[in-house]
Design an enzyme around this catalytic site. Structure first.
Site, PDB file in Angstrom:
ATOM      1  N   ARG A  64       4.676  -4.897  -3.809  1.00 48.76           N
ATOM      2  CA  ARG A  64       3.329  -5.313  -3.371  1.00 48.76           C
ATOM      3  C   ARG A  64       3.207  -6.776  -2.988  1.00 48.76           C
ATOM      4  O   ARG A  64       2.122  -7.218  -2.600  1.00 48.76           O
ATOM      5  CB  ARG A  64       2.273  -4.993  -4.446  1.00 48.76           C
ATOM      6  CG  ARG A  64       2.157  -3.525  -4.796  1.00 48.76           C
ATOM      7  CD  ARG A  64       1.725  -2.693  -3.599  1.00 48.76           C
ATOM      8  NE  ARG A  64       1.464  -1.306  -3.966  1.00 48.76           N
ATOM      9  CZ  ARG A  64       1.815  -0.260  -3.223  1.00 48.76           C
ATOM     10  NH1 ARG A  64       2.449  -0.447  -2.083  1.00 48.76           N
ATOM     11  NH2 ARG A  64       1.538   0.962  -3.600  1.00 48.76           N
ATOM     12  N   ASN A  94       6.443  -2.160   3.003  1.00 50.52           N
ATOM     13  CA  ASN A  94       5.046  -1.956   3.412  1.00 50.52           C
ATOM     14  C   ASN A  94       4.108  -2.905   2.684  1.00 50.52           C
ATOM     15  O   ASN A  94       3.108  -2.516   2.105  1.00 50.52           O
ATOM     16  CB  ASN A  94       4.610  -0.496   3.214  1.00 50.52           C
ATOM     17  CG  ASN A  94       4.617  -0.070   1.768  1.00 50.52           C
ATOM     18  OD1 ASN A  94       5.324  -0.650   0.957  1.00 50.52           O
ATOM     19  ND2 ASN A  94       3.820   0.933   1.439  1.00 50.52           N
ATOM     20  N   ASP A 151       8.585   3.161   5.522  1.00 47.37           N
ATOM     21  CA  ASP A 151       8.013   3.965   4.431  1.00 47.37           C
ATOM     22  C   ASP A 151       6.525   3.726   4.218  1.00 47.37           C
ATOM     23  O   ASP A 151       6.030   2.616   4.307  1.00 47.37           O
ATOM     24  CB  ASP A 151       8.740   3.684   3.116  1.00 47.37           C
ATOM     25  CG  ASP A 151       8.152   4.499   1.987  1.00 47.37           C
ATOM     26  OD1 ASP A 151       8.122   5.727   2.094  1.00 47.37           O
ATOM     27  OD2 ASP A 151       7.686   3.882   1.004  1.00 47.37           O
ATOM     28  N   ASP A 304       9.790   5.534  -6.074  1.00 45.21           N
ATOM     29  CA  ASP A 304       8.572   5.381  -5.275  1.00 45.21           C
ATOM     30  C   ASP A 304       7.466   4.751  -6.126  1.00 45.21           C
ATOM     31  O   ASP A 304       6.286   5.104  -6.010  1.00 45.21           O
ATOM     32  CB  ASP A 304       8.115   6.721  -4.674  1.00 45.21           C
ATOM     33  CG  ASP A 304       7.076   6.527  -3.561  1.00 45.21           C
ATOM     34  OD1 ASP A 304       6.838   5.372  -3.157  1.00 45.21           O
ATOM     35  OD2 ASP A 304       6.505   7.542  -3.117  1.00 45.21           O
ATOM     36  N   HIS A 308      -1.184   0.488  -7.968  1.00 41.47           N
ATOM     37  CA  HIS A 308      -2.484   0.315  -7.331  1.00 41.47           C
ATOM     38  C   HIS A 308      -3.469  -0.240  -8.355  1.00 41.47           C
ATOM     39  O   HIS A 308      -3.436   0.151  -9.525  1.00 41.47           O
ATOM     40  CB  HIS A 308      -3.015   1.646  -6.800  1.00 41.47           C
ATOM     41  CG  HIS A 308      -2.285   2.135  -5.588  1.00 41.47           C
ATOM     42  ND1 HIS A 308      -2.323   1.470  -4.382  1.00 41.47           N
ATOM     43  CD2 HIS A 308      -1.485   3.201  -5.404  1.00 41.47           C
ATOM     44  CE1 HIS A 308      -1.578   2.121  -3.498  1.00 41.47           C
ATOM     45  NE2 HIS A 308      -1.054   3.174  -4.093  1.00 41.47           N
ATOM     46  N   PRO A 322      -2.596   6.745  -1.916  1.00 44.44           N
ATOM     47  CA  PRO A 322      -1.558   7.558  -2.547  1.00 44.44           C
ATOM     48  C   PRO A 322      -0.544   6.706  -3.291  1.00 44.44           C
ATOM     49  O   PRO A 322      -0.304   5.560  -2.915  1.00 44.44           O
ATOM     50  CB  PRO A 322      -0.903   8.248  -1.348  1.00 44.44           C
ATOM     51  CG  PRO A 322      -1.102   7.302  -0.213  1.00 44.44           C
ATOM     52  CD  PRO A 322      -2.415   6.613  -0.463  1.00 44.44           C
TER      53      PRO A 322
END
Lengths: 434, 326
Positions: A64, A94, A151, A304, A308, A322
């Protein structure tokens, strides 16, 4: 650098096990023998009853940073990785901005230098992960980036992916795909089937994943460039990869711990903790994934790990992002699937993923020590001591991750890392960060 | 369902449904009095939170709560903090801090009422329609409306007839089943009461799991209409992307609309329902919507006693002993 003695454990080689102590000196394995004397001043790790093997390598970690530091940072994600027994993680691109340039890749690598575990970086295949224009793959590869992926989504346009594969092949890097055809997934939020329909939630069909796996296998056949399939979630996807491998194609695949553990029925109460892409599938898929992992048809378990912020997982299921945490519990889940097969266990968590990440001693890997190798004299000392019998209860507020969105909260799991040595330094001992 | 949330009709037994219908009969009588108000829920506070606009359902619930003498807090979402980015959890916590006993919730996201019931476990949650999931009070008022109509025809009352009039009753639900929370609730209500349900829709407007529903899927709408004793016409949900599921509204009307021509071939006593608001000229011909056997106005009137019954049962924690209104 203090000597480290790992005493009393069972060393797990790639094809055999051995009751032995391991001495670590100057960042490398210095001696292995059934009973080693403790050098003066050495840090002794009690490995009695434990498996001693190469530190785990996570191919699929969302750290992140930059952009979503409220959910995770390189430092906090690395702490979670250390607790989970990982000596190296691959940071997914990402972020905000995406890791689609040497500058951002360098930024994350720099952050990783001070982290508890080694942080490798995956670069984006396309600029901004938009799927339209190739990112500077060679420029990032020069920094040591070996894995490239958009991804979060797969490269939707087959022409762009063909170009990326053709461009990447001579660079000696691997492309990795998140396989879901977004047009067919049609904005769905869970697996398409009777559960999604009963709940009134829009579905992401298994075929959305499988179609892209089929397409990508054919593009690998066309271009000859290696490809790694991220988090495969259906029985048929695994079969497709199995067949492609039988055809001699350079393809590898991973499964995520949550796909090995939960089926779609946990979405029943609209708890967005269980929202993930690809979605949790049917019980038949879970069983097939487990069987494939045990048979060695899956190259790696990859977390993965997707932190969050809590308020985002309090949103309605349709609106929540997700993803779920994985680093701290993936080894327990893998242990549960593999049973008493320590060789298979280390293949799935360390040796397999290290090969895909180009992190072994034989790989050219600027900035990183070697992972996932043999436990042998002279190897870089990235080792985990895993207590396969330790049973514990997951508590979401006791995590090292900044986020709390673990799907395993309250569950009793068995098997966890007791100690971890990264580059010769103990980072975890007796289950606690040092 | 006494003392419980009403999130879905799934799992609600025939007894549970009859309990609501029979309680609603009592409240329907209240609605015929000169003073249409009883003190049953005096001192209780009901919040009505409509995150998705629906004037008729909101008015129906608020009317029901007021006729029971409950205080009503009505959150107009369009002008609220939700527009400023407040989360569902924070919105509920804020309303709850004012002191509420029940919340009536409408939301575009399936499952939002169940999530809210976890955020405020001490508050009773009534689902007023969530996404493509459920619209339980609509299902209840539909069977209530049909029971009243059939009972009047049979010269009995709803309460006396229980579930008898539904045994083998032939119900056809036609139209956009896939996106319809009303269809999901209706099927559960009708089948729990013993009716035989068929559904008919263009292939793209059938749910993916329709094979697991307790219904028969039929392809020929004209045969099905001739078979039916009750026709539940569904709203074509243009706002949920139905537009791209069929080539055009005109083609939908041609293949599945209750046109005047199809209406003339119905058995004369066939009852017609529609949850509203209607797309006249699309799923139902404008003249058909106004015939005597079309029960849309009764559905709206019956919404009030059904919602009174649901609020009463959820908040009282007991079934009515005798009458709750004397």
């Amino acid at each position: 650098m203090t000597d480290v003695l790992i005493a009393g454990g069972t060393v797990i080689h790639h094809d055999a096990t051995e009751r032995a102590d391991v001495l670590i000196r100057d960042g490398r394995v210095a001696d292995i023998a059934p009973s080693l004397a403790r050098p003066a001043g050495a840090h002794v790790i009690d490995a009695d009853g434990c498996w001693v093997g190469p530190g785990f390598v996570d191919l699929h970690t969302h750290l992140r940073e930059p952009g979503r530091e409220e959910a995770e940072t390189v430092a906090s994600g690395a702490r979670a990785a250390a607790v989970g027994g990982y000596s190296a993680v691959v940071a997914m691109p990402n972020t905000e901005p995406a890791i689609d340039s040497a500058m951002v890749a360098q930024f994350v690598l720099d952050r990783g230098r001070d982290a508890l575990v080694e942080v490798a970086v995956a670069g984006a295949i396309t600029v901004g992960r938009q799927g339209t224009h190739l990112a500077p793959i060679a420029d990032m590869a020069a920094l040591g980036v070996r894995l490239f992926t958009d991804d979060g989504t797969g490269v939707q346009d087959p022409l762009i992916l063909r170009r990326a594969l053709t461009y990447a092949r001579p660079l000696g890097v691997t492309l990795a795909e998140h396989c879901e055809d977004e047009a067919l997934a049609a904005g769905g939020v869970m697996n398409e089937g009777h559960v999604s329909s009963r709940l009134g939630l829009s579905g992401r069909p298994a075929l959305a994943e499988e179609l892209m796996v089929m397409r990508d296998i054919e593009l690998v056949r066309l271009t000859g460039c290696p490809m790694h399939f991220l988090h495969l979630s259906t029985a048929r996807s695994i079969d497709l990869v199995r067949k492609a491998r039988a055809d001699g194609l350079p393809v590898t695949c991973e499964v995520a711990p949550h796909h090995l553990f939960f089926d779609e029925s946990v979405c029943e109460h609209y708890d967005a903790l269980f929202k993930v892409h690809p979605p949790l599938r049917t019980r038949g898929d879970v069983d097939a994934l487990q069987a494939a992992l045990r048979q060695g048809d899956v190259d790696a378990v990859a977390t993965d790990h997707a932190p969050h912020a809590p308020e985002l997982k309090d949103l309605p299921f349709d609106d929540a992002p997700p993803g779920m945490l994985g680093l701290e519990h993936a080894a327990s889940i893998t242990r549960g699937v593999m049973g008493d097969d320590p060789i298979g266990f280390f293949r799935a968590l360390s040796r397999g993923p290290a090969a895909i990440a180009h992190l072994r001693a034989r790989d050219e890997r600027p900035r990183h020590t070697a992972h996932g190798g043999d436990v042998a004299v002279g190897e870089d000392a990235n080792l985990v001591v895993f207590d396969a019998a330790d049973t514990y209860r997951v508590e979401r507020h006791g995590l090292q991750s900044r986020a709390h969105n673990t799907p395993y909260d309250g569950l009793e799991l068995t098997g966890r890392a007791r100690a971890l040595v990264v580059r010769g330094i103990p980072r975890l001992d007796q289950g606690q960060l040092t | 369902m006494a003392g419980r949330n009403l999130l879905s009709l799934e799992g609600l037994s025939q007894e549970g449904i009859l309990e609501v219908l029979d309680t609603a009969e009592i409240f329907a009588e209240v609605n015929t009095r000169a003073i249409r108000k009883v003190p049953t829920l005096k001192g209780k506070v009901v919040a009505s939170l409509f995150f998705e606009e629906s004037t008729r359902t909101r008015l129906s619930f608020e009317t029901a709560a007021k006729r029971l003498s409950a205080d009503v807090l009505s959150l107009a979402v369009a002008s609220s903090s939700v527009k400023k980015g407040e989360s569902l959890r924070d919105t509920i916590a804020t309303i709850d801090a004012l002191g509420i006993d029940a919340v009536v919730l409408r939301h575009a996201a399936s499952g939002a009422p169940e999530q809210v019931s976890r955020f405020v476990p001490h508050v009773r949650v009534i689902n007023a329609g969530d996404g493509q999931h459920q619209h339980p009070t609509q299902g209840l008022l539909d069977v209530f409306t049909i029971r009243r109509a059939l009972a009047a025809r049979a010269g009995t009352t709803g309460r006396e007839s229980g579930a008898e009039l539904f045994a083998g009753l032939r119900v056809l639900i036609v139209g956009d089943i896939r996106h319809s929370r009303v269809a999901r609730s209706d099927v559960m209500a009708y089948t729990a009461l013993g009716a035989t349900v068929r559904v008919c829709a263009p292939g793209t407007l059938l749910p993916v799991d329709v094979a697991t529903w307790p219904v028969e899927v039929v392809d020929d709408v004209d045969d099905a209409l001739e078979w039916a004793q009750v026709v539940g016409v569904l709203r074509l949900q243009k706002e949920r992307g139905t537009g791209s599921m069929v080539p055009s509204l005109a083609e939908f009307t041609l293949t599945h609309g209750l046109t005047w021509e199809r209406f003339t071939r119905l058995a004369p006593q066939t009852l017609i329902t529609h949850p509203g608001p209607m797309n006249r000229g699309v799923e139902i011909d404008s003249r058909v919507a106004d015939v005597d056997t079309a029960l849309m106005e009764q559905q709206v009137s019956n919404g009030v006693p059904i919602r009174m019954a649901v609020l009463y049962l959820a908040l009282s924690g007991t079934s009515p002993e005798g009458s709750p209104v004397d």
